[in-house]
Design a protein around this motif. Structure first.
Motif, PDB file in Angstrom:
ATOM      1  N   ALA A  37       0.870  -1.195  -0.032  1.00 29.61           N
ATOM      2  CA  ALA A  37      -0.107  -0.041  -0.090  1.00 29.61           C
ATOM      3  C   ALA A  37       0.892   1.153  -0.181  1.00 29.61           C
ATOM      4  CB  ALA A  37      -0.896   0.018   1.127  1.00 29.61           C
ATOM      5  N   VAL A  38       0.425   2.360  -0.469  1.00 29.90           N
ATOM      6  CA  VAL A  38       1.057   3.510  -0.675  1.00 29.90           C
ATOM      7  C   VAL A  38       0.132   4.685   0.115  1.00 29.90           C
ATOM      8  CG1 VAL A  38       0.342   3.993  -2.906  1.00 29.90           C
ATOM      9  CG2 VAL A  38       2.326   5.043  -1.905  1.00 29.90           C
ATOM     10  N   SER A  39       0.611   5.623   0.828  1.00 27.31           N
ATOM     11  CA  SER A  39      -0.186   6.977   1.219  1.00 27.31           C
ATOM     12  C   SER A  39       0.166   7.933   0.253  1.00 27.31           C
ATOM     13  CB  SER A  39       0.178   7.141   2.489  1.00 27.31           C
ATOM     14  OG  SER A  39      -0.366   6.300   3.371  1.00 27.31           O
ATOM     15  N   ALA A  40      -0.939   8.876  -0.087  1.00 32.41           N
ATOM     16  CA  ALA A  40      -0.777   9.888  -0.941  1.00 32.41           C
ATOM     17  C   ALA A  40      -1.357  11.117  -0.154  1.00 32.41           C
ATOM     18  CB  ALA A  40      -1.577   9.806  -2.420  1.00 32.41           C
ATOM     19  N   SER A  41      -0.305  11.820   0.299  1.00 33.72           N
ATOM     20  CA  SER A  41      -0.931  13.114   1.172  1.00 33.72           C
ATOM     21  C   SER A  41      -0.990  14.409   0.101  1.00 33.72           C
ATOM     22  CB  SER A  41       0.073  13.451   2.206  1.00 33.72           C
ATOM     23  OG  SER A  41      -0.287  14.427   3.036  1.00 33.72           O
ATOM     24  N   LEU A 113       2.622  14.384  -1.301  1.00 27.38           N
ATOM     25  CA  LEU A 113       3.621  13.508  -0.940  1.00 27.38           C
ATOM     26  C   LEU A 113       3.187  11.830  -0.962  1.00 27.38           C
ATOM     27  CD1 LEU A 113       6.038  13.057   0.811  1.00 27.38           C
ATOM     28  CD2 LEU A 113       4.766  13.250   2.867  1.00 27.38           C
ATOM     29  N   LEU A 114       4.150  11.146  -1.380  1.00 26.28           N
ATOM     30  CA  LEU A 114       3.667   9.709  -1.561  1.00 26.28           C
ATOM     31  C   LEU A 114       4.574   8.979  -0.446  1.00 26.28           C
ATOM     32  CD1 LEU A 114       3.424   9.105  -5.524  1.00 26.28           C
ATOM     33  CD2 LEU A 114       1.811   9.607  -3.921  1.00 26.28           C
ATOM     34  N   PHE A 115       4.344   8.257   0.192  1.00 23.45           N
ATOM     35  CA  PHE A 115       5.049   7.356   1.042  1.00 23.45           C
ATOM     36  C   PHE A 115       4.640   5.917   1.141  1.00 23.45           C
ATOM     37  CE2 PHE A 115       2.555   9.633   4.055  1.00 23.45           C
ATOM     38  CZ  PHE A 115       2.230   8.709   4.976  1.00 23.45           C
ATOM     39  N   GLU A 116       5.484   5.014   1.343  1.00 20.26           N
ATOM     40  CA  GLU A 116       5.261   3.449   1.461  1.00 20.26           C
ATOM     41  C   GLU A 116       4.563   3.410   2.877  1.00 20.26           C
ATOM     42  OE1 GLU A 116       6.361  -0.669   1.815  1.00 20.26           O
ATOM     43  OE2 GLU A 116       6.669   1.030   3.089  1.00 20.26           O
ATOM     44  N   CYS A 117       4.054   2.318   2.885  1.00 19.96           N
ATOM     45  CA  CYS A 117       2.976   1.987   4.182  1.00 19.96           C
ATOM     46  C   CYS A 117       3.635   1.812   5.367  1.00 19.96           C
ATOM     47  CB  CYS A 117       1.817   1.284   3.613  1.00 19.96           C
ATOM     48  SG  CYS A 117       2.568  -0.641   3.485  1.00 19.96           S
ATOM     49  N   ASN A 118       5.083   1.394   5.216  1.00 10.98           N
ATOM     50  CA  ASN A 118       5.706   0.687   6.121  1.00 10.98           C
ATOM     51  C   ASN A 118       6.608   1.846   6.841  1.00 10.98           C
ATOM     52  OD1 ASN A 118       6.293  -1.268   8.264  1.00 10.98           O
ATOM     53  ND2 ASN A 118       8.301  -1.582   7.270  1.00 10.98           N
ATOM     54  N   THR A 119       6.808   3.042   6.256  1.00 14.04           N
ATOM     55  CA  THR A 119       7.378   4.211   6.629  1.00 14.04           C
ATOM     56  C   THR A 119       7.185   4.837   8.045  1.00 14.04           C
ATOM     57  OG1 THR A 119       7.783   4.758   4.396  1.00 14.04           O
ATOM     58  CG2 THR A 119       8.306   6.398   6.026  1.00 14.04           C
ATOM     59  N   LEU A 120       8.168   4.848   8.804  1.00 16.45           N
ATOM     60  CA  LEU A 120       7.804   5.503  10.257  1.00 16.45           C
ATOM     61  C   LEU A 120       7.606   6.810   9.905  1.00 16.45           C
ATOM     62  CD1 LEU A 120      10.211   3.265  12.430  1.00 16.45           C
ATOM     63  CD2 LEU A 120       7.727   3.283  12.728  1.00 16.45           C
ATOM     64  N   HIS A 121       6.640   7.485  10.793  1.00 14.95           N
ATOM     65  CA  HIS A 121       6.257   8.968  10.417  1.00 14.95           C
ATOM     66  C   HIS A 121       5.571   9.350  11.753  1.00 14.95           C
ATOM     67  CE1 HIS A 121       2.510   6.666   8.945  1.00 14.95           C
ATOM     68  NE2 HIS A 121       1.863   7.652   9.229  1.00 14.95           N
ATOM     69  N   ALA A 122       5.666  10.630  11.875  1.00 13.09           N
ATOM     70  CA  ALA A 122       5.118  11.339  13.005  1.00 13.09           C
ATOM     71  C   ALA A 122       4.637  12.663  12.703  1.00 13.09           C
ATOM     72  CB  ALA A 122       5.901  11.119  14.298  1.00 13.09           C
ATOM     73  N   SER A 123       3.842  13.542  13.768  1.00 16.19           N
ATOM     74  CA  SER A 123       3.941  15.079  13.507  1.00 16.19           C
ATOM     75  C   SER A 123       3.920  15.552  14.668  1.00 16.19           C
ATOM     76  CB  SER A 123       2.809  15.287  12.430  1.00 16.19           C
ATOM     77  OG  SER A 123       1.484  14.914  12.942  1.00 16.19           O
ATOM     78  N   ASN A 134      -4.169  18.445   5.046  1.00 16.22           N
ATOM     79  CA  ASN A 134      -3.808  17.455   4.055  1.00 16.22           C
ATOM     80  C   ASN A 134      -4.987  16.410   3.844  1.00 16.22           C
ATOM     81  OD1 ASN A 134      -1.452  18.703   4.202  1.00 16.22           O
ATOM     82  ND2 ASN A 134      -0.340  17.114   5.180  1.00 16.22           N
ATOM     83  N   LEU A 135      -5.153  16.061   2.833  1.00 18.10           N
ATOM     84  CA  LEU A 135      -6.128  14.809   2.314  1.00 18.10           C
ATOM     85  C   LEU A 135      -5.099  13.677   2.348  1.00 18.10           C
ATOM     86  CD1 LEU A 135      -8.540  16.346  -0.456  1.00 18.10           C
ATOM     87  CD2 LEU A 135      -9.003  15.786   1.849  1.00 18.10           C
ATOM     88  N   PHE A 136      -5.618  12.477   2.918  1.00 15.10           N
ATOM     89  CA  PHE A 136      -4.822  11.124   2.491  1.00 15.10           C
ATOM     90  C   PHE A 136      -5.527  10.285   1.829  1.00 15.10           C
ATOM     91  CE2 PHE A 136      -2.608  13.026   6.053  1.00 15.10           C
ATOM     92  CZ  PHE A 136      -1.117  12.620   5.915  1.00 15.10           C
ATOM     93  N   PHE A 137      -4.905   9.909   0.906  1.00 17.26           N
ATOM     94  CA  PHE A 137      -5.770   8.602   0.061  1.00 17.26           C
ATOM     95  C   PHE A 137      -4.619   7.373   0.243  1.00 17.26           C
ATOM     96  CE2 PHE A 137      -7.084  12.536  -1.754  1.00 17.26           C
ATOM     97  CZ  PHE A 137      -8.540  12.352  -1.863  1.00 17.26           C
ATOM     98  N   VAL A 138      -5.087   6.343   0.616  1.00 18.45           N
ATOM     99  CA  VAL A 138      -4.291   5.322   0.886  1.00 18.45           C
ATOM    100  C   VAL A 138      -4.831   4.145  -0.138  1.00 18.45           C
ATOM    101  CG1 VAL A 138      -3.587   3.235   2.399  1.00 18.45           C
ATOM    102  CG2 VAL A 138      -4.035   5.437   3.239  1.00 18.45           C
ATOM    103  N   TYR A 139      -3.777   3.799  -1.134  1.00 18.02           N
ATOM    104  CA  TYR A 139      -4.158   2.835  -2.219  1.00 18.02           C
ATOM    105  C   TYR A 139      -3.328   1.231  -1.832  1.00 18.02           C
ATOM    106  CZ  TYR A 139      -5.592   7.105  -4.804  1.00 18.02           C
ATOM    107  OH  TYR A 139      -6.004   8.228  -4.967  1.00 18.02           O
TER     108      TYR A 139
END
Length: 188
Positions: A37-41, A113-123, A134-139
């Motif tokens: 899966a990939v996230s599109a922000s 911004l596109l990022f792979e589903c296993n990428t560690l992230h925070a804010s 931000n809108l997030f779409f997960v494919y």
């Protein structure tokens, strides 16, 4: 489409989110079998260093970091507001950040911004006067159908983990998606 959501952080009071991997949650709570899966922000407002931009650890997608503890029933009701479970160990975070650093992609409205589903992230929290939306779409890959959750809980609701209507989009199909689903066109 696995899920879509809007992430609003209002000026002066937008909440932060602790370090996590989306795949760890989707695997445990949705039964997503593989990291496909990939996230599109899509940035709807400026994302700058002051208004709580997303932070990512480059290269962290190469390591599956399981998190200790059991997932309580209906965990999604709280986890969407505050990430308290499914947080990687601080020593692991320190090690991965020392290898890959931490990046906080910034940009004007319309940036993607596109990022792979296993990428560690925070804010971080938004303490600035400027909103960050931000809108997030997960494919998810069509061959990566959701199974029973590996955490032993009931699957999360459809809007968080799509199990129905997961057929691939056909860009050459002349039939409008509304018709394909048997829906009426919206009236204007």
């Amino acid at each position: 489409m696995h899920q879509s959501r809007i992430n609003d952080k209002y000026g002066f009071n937008g909440n932060g989110f602790n370090w996590h991997s989306d795949f760890e949650t989707w695997h445990s709570e949705d039964g997503m079998p593989r990291m496909r899966a990939v996230s599109a922000s899509l940035m709807l407002t400026d994302n700058n260093e002051f208004n709580g931009p997303l932070m990512l650890i480059p290269g962290s997608h190469q390591y599956f970091i399981p998190c200790a503890g059991e997932t309580p029933a209906n965990h999604w009701r709280d986890s969407l507001k505050s990430q308290r479970l499914g947080i990687p160990d601080q020593e692991i975070l320190r090690e991965l950040a020392s290898r890959g650093g931490i990046e906080a992609p910034k940009g004007p409205p319309g940036s993607l911004l596109l990022f792979e589903c296993n990428t560690l992230h925070a804010s971080n929290k938004n303490l600035s006067p400027w909103p960050r939306s931000n809108l997030f779409f997960v494919y998810n890959g069509v061959d990566n159908h959701l199974q029973a959750p590996t955490g032993g809980t009931e699957p999360r609701p459809e809007f968080l983990g799509a199990r129905r209507n997961t057929a691939p989009l056909d860009m050459l199909d002349p039939v409008h998606p509304w018709e394909r689903r048997g829906w009426d066109y919206p009236q204007r």
